[in-house]
Design an enzyme around this catalytic site. Sequence first.
Site, PDB file in Angstrom:
ATOM      1  N   HIS A 123       0.765  -1.320  -0.346  1.00 21.82           N
ATOM      2  CA  HIS A 123      -0.139   0.106   0.002  1.00 21.82           C
ATOM      3  C   HIS A 123       1.153   1.005  -0.014  1.00 21.82           C
ATOM      4  O   HIS A 123       2.055   1.065   0.752  1.00 21.82           O
ATOM      5  CB  HIS A 123      -0.791   0.063   1.767  1.00 21.82           C
ATOM      6  CG  HIS A 123      -1.853   1.168   1.540  1.00 21.82           C
ATOM      7  ND1 HIS A 123      -1.111   2.100   1.786  1.00 21.82           N
ATOM      8  CD2 HIS A 123      -3.243   1.159   1.336  1.00 21.82           C
ATOM      9  CE1 HIS A 123      -3.438   3.145   1.709  1.00 21.82           C
ATOM     10  NE2 HIS A 123      -3.857   2.162   1.906  1.00 21.82           N
ATOM     11  N   ASP A 200       3.034  -3.816   8.200  1.00 24.00           N
ATOM     12  CA  ASP A 200       2.148  -3.290   8.014  1.00 24.00           C
ATOM     13  C   ASP A 200       0.935  -4.425   7.866  1.00 24.00           C
ATOM     14  O   ASP A 200       0.739  -5.222   7.139  1.00 24.00           O
ATOM     15  CB  ASP A 200       1.915  -3.130   6.021  1.00 24.00           C
ATOM     16  CG  ASP A 200       0.527  -2.223   5.855  1.00 24.00           C
ATOM     17  OD1 ASP A 200      -0.190  -2.218   6.849  1.00 24.00           O
ATOM     18  OD2 ASP A 200       0.613  -1.923   5.307  1.00 24.00           O
ATOM     19  N   GLN A 203      -4.419  -4.958   6.778  1.00 21.79           N
ATOM     20  CA  GLN A 203      -5.376  -6.383   7.387  1.00 21.79           C
ATOM     21  C   GLN A 203      -5.012  -7.630   6.885  1.00 21.79           C
ATOM     22  O   GLN A 203      -6.250  -8.151   6.587  1.00 21.79           O
ATOM     23  CB  GLN A 203      -4.999  -5.886   5.091  1.00 21.79           C
ATOM     24  CG  GLN A 203      -5.249  -4.800   4.680  1.00 21.79           C
ATOM     25  CD  GLN A 203      -6.987  -4.386   4.491  1.00 21.79           C
ATOM     26  OE1 GLN A 203      -7.943  -5.125   4.847  1.00 21.79           O
ATOM     27  NE2 GLN A 203      -6.894  -3.301   3.992  1.00 21.79           N
ATOM     28  N   LYS A 226     -10.499  -0.352  10.314  1.00 23.30           N
ATOM     29  CA  LYS A 226     -10.864  -1.806  10.147  1.00 23.30           C
ATOM     30  C   LYS A 226     -10.318  -2.686  10.282  1.00 23.30           C
ATOM     31  O   LYS A 226     -11.024  -4.145  10.651  1.00 23.30           O
ATOM     32  CB  LYS A 226      -9.110  -1.885   9.006  1.00 23.30           C
ATOM     33  CG  LYS A 226      -9.450  -0.591   8.312  1.00 23.30           C
ATOM     34  CD  LYS A 226      -7.709  -1.043   6.845  1.00 23.30           C
ATOM     35  CE  LYS A 226      -6.903   0.188   6.651  1.00 23.30           C
ATOM     36  NZ  LYS A 226      -8.045   0.555   5.275  1.00 23.30           N
ATOM     37  N   CYS A 366      -4.432   2.586  -3.289  1.00 24.60           N
ATOM     38  CA  CYS A 366      -3.089   3.145  -2.823  1.00 24.60           C
ATOM     39  C   CYS A 366      -2.366   2.106  -3.366  1.00 24.60           C
ATOM     40  O   CYS A 366      -1.273   2.281  -2.600  1.00 24.60           O
ATOM     41  CB  CYS A 366      -3.602   3.259  -1.503  1.00 24.60           C
ATOM     42  SG  CYS A 366      -5.084   4.205  -0.524  1.00 24.60           S
TER      43      CYS A 366
HETATM   44  N1  PMP Z   1      -1.914  -0.392   4.455  1.00 24.04           N
HETATM   45  C1  PMP Z   1      -2.872  -1.392   3.967  1.00 24.04           C
HETATM   46  C2  PMP Z   1      -2.604  -2.497   3.719  1.00 24.04           C
HETATM   47  C3  PMP Z   1      -4.203  -1.067   3.660  1.00 24.04           C
HETATM   48  O1  PMP Z   1      -5.361  -1.911   3.497  1.00 24.04           O
HETATM   49  C4  PMP Z   1      -4.190   0.469   4.961  1.00 24.04           C
HETATM   50  C5  PMP Z   1      -5.540   1.258   3.935  1.00 24.04           C
HETATM   51  N2  PMP Z   1      -6.790   0.766   3.295  1.00 24.04           N
HETATM   52  C6  PMP Z   1      -3.019   1.080   4.876  1.00 24.04           C
HETATM   53  C7  PMP Z   1      -1.968   0.324   4.756  1.00 24.04           C
HETATM   54  C8  PMP Z   1      -3.168   2.678   5.474  1.00 24.04           C
HETATM   55  O2  PMP Z   1      -4.829   2.807   6.514  1.00 24.04           O
HETATM   56  P1  PMP Z   1      -4.871   4.396   7.043  1.00 24.04           P
HETATM   57  O3  PMP Z   1      -5.084   5.337   6.010  1.00 24.04           O
HETATM   58  O4  PMP Z   1      -5.806   3.718   8.123  1.00 24.04           O
HETATM   59  O5  PMP Z   1      -3.617   4.894   7.851  1.00 24.04           O
END
Ligand code: PMP
Length: 412
Positions: A123, A200, A203, A226, A366
């Site tokens: 991401h 990270d 998910q 999430k 993203c």
């Molecule tokens: N990493 C992953 C794998 C994600 O799916 C997301 C959210 N789509 C993020 C990071 C970023 O999370 P946040 O916007 O809550 O900071």
Amino acid sequence: MSFPADKWKKDFPILAQIVNDEPLVYLDNAATTQKPTAVLKAIETYYCESNANVHRGVHTLAERATTQYEAAREKVQHFIHAAESAEVLFTRGTTTSLNWVAKSYGEANLQPGDEILVSVMEHHSNLIPWQQLAKKTQAVLSYVELTEEGLLDLDSLRGQLSEKTKIVALAHVSNVLGVVNPIQEIARLVHATEAVLVVDGAQAVPHMPVDVQELEVDFYAFSGHKMVGPTGIGVLYGKRHLLEKMEPVEFGGEMIEFVYEQESTWKELPWKFEAGTPNIAGAIGLGAAVDYLSTVGLVAIQDYEHELMAYLWPKLMEVPGLTIYGPLDTAKRSGIVTFNLDGIHPHDVATAMDMQGVAIRAGNHCAQPLMRKLAADSTARASFYFYNTTADVDQFVEALLATKEFFTHGLN
Ligand code: PMP
């Protein structure tokens, strides 16, 4: 299926609504999840009964707020099996957590020519902080390859790790391909070098049991929103010996011990990182989310999401012109399904699905470098959670078939 998804769904008031004349089927859980009454109530109760600033006051409300805020930290600690609550830092979310590691650990430990390893499935939150760090320190940002199927190629990782590698930053679960990376195995490879492993977990934590000590990770980041918690709160887990040597990223009230005209000293962990008034209600809401998920059971959630995928898969295989990204073996993936329908723009797919009550996402999720690798500008994504039922799956597939039919033959 013995898992009572129908029962859990009733805990989420937002899901009991009609959208565009159809029962809402919410399949955008990878973007954010819905919140159960227990979490909403915890936030309301805090504001109605205990609202005060933390750590500073001696009055009753201040003590109550502080106790609840720190209790939430302990809940998170037990949830991810951290050795102590001081290793749990409250942040705004995964993005902030990863930025903190890049800024604080990264800037202090990288020299020109050192390497940071990431993968193309990351991401943007787990890419851009490392790009910026590489620019600032003249380190090199390198990419671990993916296999044909879209799994992380461990041979490529083995081949790229060297004495130059200082940071390896990888997703536990990809928000596009849905693949689950073998973090413990990766940690052992990484720790054969001097590098630290940053994961990270945005998910992963909502969908499976996570034990940061068993996984042997150095840093682990995730977001409250999430995992049925509120927005604006997240966590950075870090091993004490690393956090202790790190400088705070932000400075101001709450994080200091003594302040002199030219110099200041910091509080001990975890507070030295939490400058300013924190998101108290958010942390308490996250604590309630952790309690709620623990009641449902993370093993049960993980098993159920696999069953749901096994139920969905044969139906998906019958949708004409469907391309699925990532492995086709459901055993290798979580509840995220990224796809395209031949000849139909994913935004049109998502709009047509919405007209049938089904909320899915379309875009680059993203993950622009990954999209380029997949040779897709944009894709549609359905992401499931434990409150999605088999009836939701049926409505999703019916809507997909109707969308395909509509764009192929128009309205009859
Ligand atoms: N990493 C992953 C794998 C994600 O799916 C997301 C959210 N789509 C993020 C990071 C970023 O999370 P946040 O916007 O809550 O900071």
